[in-house]
Write an enzyme that holds these catalytic residues in place. Structure first.
Site, PDB file in Angstrom:
ATOM      1  N   LYS A  13       0.905  -1.328   0.033  1.00 35.89           N
ATOM      2  CA  LYS A  13       0.136   0.017   0.005  1.00 35.89           C
ATOM      3  C   LYS A  13       0.871   1.273   0.078  1.00 35.89           C
ATOM      4  O   LYS A  13       0.623   2.048  -0.739  1.00 35.89           O
ATOM      5  CB  LYS A  13      -0.978  -0.108   1.283  1.00 35.89           C
ATOM      6  CG  LYS A  13      -1.870   1.002   1.375  1.00 35.89           C
ATOM      7  CD  LYS A  13      -3.071   0.588   2.609  1.00 35.89           C
ATOM      8  CE  LYS A  13      -2.518  -0.146   3.816  1.00 35.89           C
ATOM      9  NZ  LYS A  13      -1.838   0.997   4.448  1.00 35.89           N
ATOM     10  N   ARG A  88     -10.085   2.926   8.738  1.00 33.60           N
ATOM     11  CA  ARG A  88      -9.751   1.238   8.973  1.00 33.60           C
ATOM     12  C   ARG A  88     -10.812   0.696   9.762  1.00 33.60           C
ATOM     13  O   ARG A  88     -10.829  -0.573   9.814  1.00 33.60           O
ATOM     14  CB  ARG A  88      -8.624   1.219   9.993  1.00 33.60           C
ATOM     15  CG  ARG A  88      -7.046   1.132   9.475  1.00 33.60           C
ATOM     16  CD  ARG A  88      -6.347   1.060  10.440  1.00 33.60           C
ATOM     17  NE  ARG A  88      -5.011   0.516  10.488  1.00 33.60           N
ATOM     18  CZ  ARG A  88      -3.870   0.855   9.725  1.00 33.60           C
ATOM     19  NH1 ARG A  88      -3.724   1.999   9.422  1.00 33.60           N
ATOM     20  NH2 ARG A  88      -2.575   0.164   9.728  1.00 33.60           N
ATOM     21  N   ARG A 127      10.252  -6.388   5.549  1.00 33.84           N
ATOM     22  CA  ARG A 127      10.294  -4.977   5.138  1.00 33.84           C
ATOM     23  C   ARG A 127      10.994  -3.887   6.005  1.00 33.84           C
ATOM     24  O   ARG A 127      11.290  -3.967   7.177  1.00 33.84           O
ATOM     25  CB  ARG A 127       8.644  -4.596   5.547  1.00 33.84           C
ATOM     26  CG  ARG A 127       8.527  -3.323   5.496  1.00 33.84           C
ATOM     27  CD  ARG A 127       6.914  -3.156   5.293  1.00 33.84           C
ATOM     28  NE  ARG A 127       6.136  -2.905   6.188  1.00 33.84           N
ATOM     29  CZ  ARG A 127       4.977  -2.369   6.356  1.00 33.84           C
ATOM     30  NH1 ARG A 127       4.379  -2.140   5.263  1.00 33.84           N
ATOM     31  NH2 ARG A 127       4.241  -2.120   7.569  1.00 33.84           N
ATOM     32  N   ARG A 160      10.266  -1.741  11.648  1.00 33.27           N
ATOM     33  CA  ARG A 160       9.379  -1.387  12.581  1.00 33.27           C
ATOM     34  C   ARG A 160       9.009  -2.581  13.471  1.00 33.27           C
ATOM     35  O   ARG A 160       9.080  -3.588  13.363  1.00 33.27           O
ATOM     36  CB  ARG A 160       7.994  -0.908  11.895  1.00 33.27           C
ATOM     37  CG  ARG A 160       8.116   0.278  11.103  1.00 33.27           C
ATOM     38  CD  ARG A 160       6.924   0.706  10.279  1.00 33.27           C
ATOM     39  NE  ARG A 160       5.641   0.128  10.766  1.00 33.27           N
ATOM     40  CZ  ARG A 160       4.459   0.432  10.050  1.00 33.27           C
ATOM     41  NH1 ARG A 160       4.373   0.939   8.947  1.00 33.27           N
ATOM     42  NH2 ARG A 160       3.394  -0.097  10.756  1.00 33.27           N
ATOM     43  N   ARG A 171      -2.150  -6.767  14.032  1.00 35.40           N
ATOM     44  CA  ARG A 171      -2.499  -5.802  12.960  1.00 35.40           C
ATOM     45  C   ARG A 171      -3.236  -6.524  11.891  1.00 35.40           C
ATOM     46  O   ARG A 171      -4.354  -6.162  11.364  1.00 35.40           O
ATOM     47  CB  ARG A 171      -1.291  -5.293  12.523  1.00 35.40           C
ATOM     48  CG  ARG A 171      -0.803  -4.413  13.622  1.00 35.40           C
ATOM     49  CD  ARG A 171       0.602  -3.731  13.270  1.00 35.40           C
ATOM     50  NE  ARG A 171       0.830  -3.146  12.048  1.00 35.40           N
ATOM     51  CZ  ARG A 171       1.649  -3.106  11.334  1.00 35.40           C
ATOM     52  NH1 ARG A 171       2.466  -4.143  11.247  1.00 35.40           N
ATOM     53  NH2 ARG A 171       1.729  -2.295  10.179  1.00 35.40           N
TER      54      ARG A 171
HETATM   55  P1  AMP Z   1       0.401   1.791   9.461  1.00 34.59           P
HETATM   56  O1  AMP Z   1       1.659   2.507   9.340  1.00 34.59           O
HETATM   57  O2  AMP Z   1      -0.758   2.168   8.629  1.00 34.59           O
HETATM   58  O3  AMP Z   1       0.495   0.306   9.559  1.00 34.59           O
HETATM   59  O4  AMP Z   1      -0.396   2.333  10.779  1.00 34.59           O
HETATM   60  C1  AMP Z   1       0.651   1.987  12.167  1.00 34.59           C
HETATM   61  C2  AMP Z   1      -0.036   2.000  13.221  1.00 34.59           C
HETATM   62  O5  AMP Z   1      -0.929   3.408  13.303  1.00 34.59           O
HETATM   63  C3  AMP Z   1      -1.334   1.180  13.324  1.00 34.59           C
HETATM   64  O6  AMP Z   1      -1.069  -0.280  13.820  1.00 34.59           O
HETATM   65  C4  AMP Z   1      -2.263   1.865  14.406  1.00 34.59           C
HETATM   66  O7  AMP Z   1      -1.765   1.666  15.784  1.00 34.59           O
HETATM   67  C5  AMP Z   1      -2.188   3.316  14.010  1.00 34.59           C
HETATM   68  N1  AMP Z   1      -3.238   3.734  12.976  1.00 34.59           N
HETATM   69  C6  AMP Z   1      -2.778   4.172  11.760  1.00 34.59           C
HETATM   70  N2  AMP Z   1      -3.826   4.144  11.217  1.00 34.59           N
HETATM   71  C7  AMP Z   1      -4.908   4.321  12.020  1.00 34.59           C
HETATM   72  C8  AMP Z   1      -6.136   4.358  11.964  1.00 34.59           C
HETATM   73  N3  AMP Z   1      -6.998   4.828  10.800  1.00 34.59           N
HETATM   74  N4  AMP Z   1      -7.185   4.166  12.842  1.00 34.59           N
HETATM   75  C9  AMP Z   1      -6.426   3.756  14.163  1.00 34.59           C
HETATM   76  N5  AMP Z   1      -4.999   3.436  14.308  1.00 34.59           N
HETATM   77  C10 AMP Z   1      -4.284   3.882  13.228  1.00 34.59           C
END
Ligand code: AMP
Length: 222
Positions: A13, A88, A127, A160, A171
């Site tokens: 993504k 989400r 990653r 990460r 996740r």
């Molecule tokens: P990502 O980089 O998109 O995988 O996001 C990393 C983390 O940020 C996620 O595991 C959540 O803890 C938080 N996060 C990102 N986007 C959201 C969202 N739309 N709603 C809630 N938590 C989010």
């Protein structure tokens, strides 16, 4: 044009979002990047959100929605945004619709990058992200030219903490139980296109562009 890119962790993504924003001339708004940046800057929001990020859980909707809605009201988003990682869940999608409506805008199209769970786990284990700008690399599919260094800005690459251990499974569970419901939400609004994300990076990008064009043509015909 306002676009949502939906895909599980490891679906490619972030990589596709970068390519698409430069092809389409829209701003890239990635909620996860915003939280990580806020934490690096030690803001109150960043520190509060970081506990959730570490566990792989969603940050509460009120915090997330307020952060993203205020970002997409900034001037550089006026010509369109590509939302990556937001919404989400259905509650976030509804708040987004309401927030956009207030400014006379709406979501035009939603792209789902479909990748099987086993492939996602393999990709996540390889990653790496760059410290300066969150450019994404994969040791198997898209390695950096020099190990541990970002090709684009020379900053250090790191893995990460939430791409490892239990946080990854949490996740992915949230994605396949909650976020996946957005496909019905946007499908019933005739806004959804589904792309096979289990191909190489350029093939996925080409597939997205061609399905977007077909979508626009269908829309114009009404
Ligand atoms: P990502 O980089 O998109 O995988 O996001 C990393 C983390 O940020 C996620 O595991 C959540 O803890 C938080 N996060 C990102 N986007 C959201 C969202 N739309 N709603 C809630 N938590 C989010």
């Amino acid at each position: 044009m306002n676009i949502i890119l939906i895909g599980a962790q490891g679906s490619g993504k972030g990589t596709q979002a970068e390519k698409l924003t430069s092809s389409l001339g829209v701003s890239h708004v990635a909620s996860g990047d915003m939280f990580r940046k806020a934490f690096d800057e030690k803001t109150e929001l960043g520190i509060k959100a970081n506990a959730y990020l570490d566990r792989g859980e969603l940050v509460p909707d009120d915090i997330t929605v307020a952060m993203v809605l205020s970002r997409i009201k900034e001037p550089d988003c006026a010509n369109g945004v590509l939302l990556d990682g937001f919404p989400r869940n259905i509650a976030q999608a509804q708040s987004l619709d309401e927030g956009l409506k207030e400014t006379g805008r709406q979501i035009d199209v939603v792209i789902y990058l479909d990748v099987p769970r086993e492939e996602l786990l393999k990709r996540l284990s390889g990653r790496f992200i760059c410290r300066a700008n969150q450019h994404v690399y994969n040791l198997y599919a898209n390695p950096p030219k020099v190990a541990g260094v970002c090709d684009l800005d020379g900053s250090e690459l790191y893995q990460r903490s939430d791409d490892r251990g239990e946080a990854v499974q949490i996740r992915l569970d949230i994605f396949f139980n909650e976020t996946i419901q957005l496909l019905d939400y946007y499908g019933s609004q005739q806004k959804l296109i589904e792309v096979n994300g289990n191909q190489d990076i350029d093939q996925v990008h080409t597939a997205i562009l061609s399905q977007l064009n077909a979508f626009k043509q269908r829309k114009n015909k009404g």
